[in-house]
Design a protein around this motif. Structure first.
Motif, PDB file in Angstrom:
ATOM      1  N   ASP A  16       0.536   9.211  -3.388  1.00  0.00           N
ATOM      2  CA  ASP A  16       0.177  10.578  -3.766  1.00  0.00           C
ATOM      3  C   ASP A  16      -0.262  10.654  -5.215  1.00  0.00           C
TER       4      ASP A  16
ATOM      5  N   LEU B 215      -4.473  12.147  -1.788  1.00  0.00           N
ATOM      6  CA  LEU B 215      -4.202  10.765  -1.424  1.00  0.00           C
ATOM      7  C   LEU B 215      -4.955   9.826  -2.356  1.00  0.00           C
TER       8      LEU B 215
ATOM      9  N   SER C 230      -4.370   3.703  -2.982  1.00  0.00           N
ATOM     10  CA  SER C 230      -3.308   2.809  -2.528  1.00  0.00           C
ATOM     11  C   SER C 230      -2.505   3.405  -1.379  1.00  0.00           C
ATOM     12  N   GLY C 231      -2.837   4.631  -0.980  1.00  0.00           N
ATOM     13  CA  GLY C 231      -2.099   5.302   0.082  1.00  0.00           C
ATOM     14  C   GLY C 231      -0.967   6.169  -0.426  1.00  0.00           C
TER      15      GLY C 231
ATOM     16  N   ARG D 230      -3.150  18.185   2.643  1.00  0.00           N
ATOM     17  CA  ARG D 230      -2.016  17.407   2.161  1.00  0.00           C
ATOM     18  C   ARG D 230      -1.301  18.140   1.024  1.00  0.00           C
TER      19      ARG D 230
ATOM     20  N   ARG E  93     -15.080   6.249   0.706  1.00  0.00           N
ATOM     21  CA  ARG E  93     -14.611   7.598   0.391  1.00  0.00           C
ATOM     22  C   ARG E  93     -15.755   8.417  -0.191  1.00  0.00           C
TER      23      ARG E  93
END
Length: 373
Positions: free
Chosen positions: A110, A104, A107-108, A100, A84
């Motif tokens: 929010d 994110l 861990s996927g 979004r 990342r």
């Protein structure tokens, strides 16, 4: 005979009065139009683009520092798993946001807040949805070290950069100075007072690059400069509404369309109290979040600090309703009573704030001298 002459004279006077009234009426009817045009021209002066990008005295611009910041911004070396980078969430093609509702996490899931756009930060003083950052330099290591974000400790970040020969060379070029404070490129005398790679230098390089993320000219800017055909008549009416009846410009002001301040617009609820977290005894700051700029706004859905509004039309509807009526709500937020055609005009205006499709929406050139917007 006299009565005939008198009658004729009376008829003539009536005709003259009617003729004069007809001549005066159109001028009287155009007075509001002239007033509206004068207001529009006054408002237009407030939206002229700046002629220079401001850099703080403590972190002046240099081409080497900006190039180093650019490399760091796009390089996943600053994340724990090396997957990342800053650009993972601040995507150029998405108005330097991520598209979004909420950022994110690793861990996927929010995060609490939406990823803010980093357009035109050079003109803003305090940063973050809740204003937690005093300077642009102070932002960088918050996401880098965040467990749910890039998850890399400061010491490990500095070790990685120091052990990379290319980065070590780039830091030396950007920051090494002699005892007189002149750049090493001019003096050729390296300073050994501090390590080449430090947290402050990473922050300075990233902030220097990020100050170059500046909106490119949009149709709106061409209109402001005098090209009347650059935007539609609907968009011009929307501009008038934006500054007038809808009063959007009370907060979304100036060239970057933000006052840089924090307001409760009547949407947040519960523990989502924004700036009020730091000022619990200030009622006006409870539920207050930063006014985002509106450049490239058509590319930056969804909207609001928590991504709760999916489209621009829904944003306009929200402001038209006026939000939750409570003591902390901004005095500028109230029901607007907009018609469907007025909402359409506002939407048409907001569309003019995005640059031409297919181009990276904002990035000044890296030049030897301080770049221009």
């Amino acid at each position: 005979m006299a009565w005939k002459v008198g009658g004729a004279l009376a008829s003539l006077l009536v005709l003259i009065w009617v003729s004069n009234s007809a001549a005066v009426a159109p001028a009287s009817e155009t007075a509001p139009a002239r007033s509206a045009a004068a207001k529009r021209e006054t408002w237009r002066r407030d939206y002229r683009a700046p002629t220079a990008i401001p850099f703080p005295d403590a972190n002046p611009y240099s081409e080497a520092k900006a190039e180093l910041g650019r490399r760091l911004f796009f390089d996943p070396i600053l994340s724990g798993d090396r997957n990342r980078s800053c650009a993972s969430c601040h995507v150029p093609a998405l108005g330097w946001g991520d598209g979004r509702g909420r950022a994110l996490d690793l861990s996927g899931g929010d995060m609490e807040l939406r990823t803010p756009s980093i357009l035109n930060l050079a003109w803003q003083e305090r940063l973050g949805w809740d204003g937690k950052f005093r300077t642009l330099e102070s932002v960088s290591f918050f996401p880098i070290t965040g467990a749910g974000n890039m998850n890399l400790p400061v010491a490990e970040a500095l070790r990685r950069l120091s052990e990379d020969a290319d980065y070590a060379r780039a830091f030396a070029e950007a920051f090494e100075t002699s005892s007189e404070g002149l750049p090493q490129a001019q003096t050729r005398i390296p300073s050994r007072a501090t390590p080449v790679v430090t947290q402050e230098r990473v922050e300075a390089a990233l902030a220097t690059f990020e100050r170059l993320i500046v909106s490119r000219p949009a149709p709106f800017d061409r209109w402001i400069e005098g090209d009347e055909g650059a935007i539609t008549e609907a968009a011009k009416r929307g501009f008038d509404l934006f500054n007038g009846k809808a009063n959007c410009a009370a907060c979304h002001s100036g060239w970057s369309f933000t006052d840089g301040s924090y307001h409760d617009i009547g949407t947040a609820t519960g523990s989502d109290i924004g700036r009020g977290r730091y000022f619990p005894n200030a009622p006006a700051l409870r539920y207050a979040f930063k006014t985002p700029g509106l450049r490239e706004v058509s590319r930056r859905a969804p909207y609001m600090h928590n991504g709760s509004v999916p489209a621009l039309a829904a944003v306009i509807d929200l402001y038209d309703r006026g939000g939750i009526d409570r003591p902390s709500r901004s005095a500028d937020i109230r029901p607007l009573g907009l018609s469907l055609s007025e909402k359409a005009d506002l939407a048409a205006f907001l569309e003019t704030l995005s640059s031409e499709p297919g181009r990276v929406p904002a990035l000044a050139d890296l030049t030897a001298d301080t770049p221009r917007p």
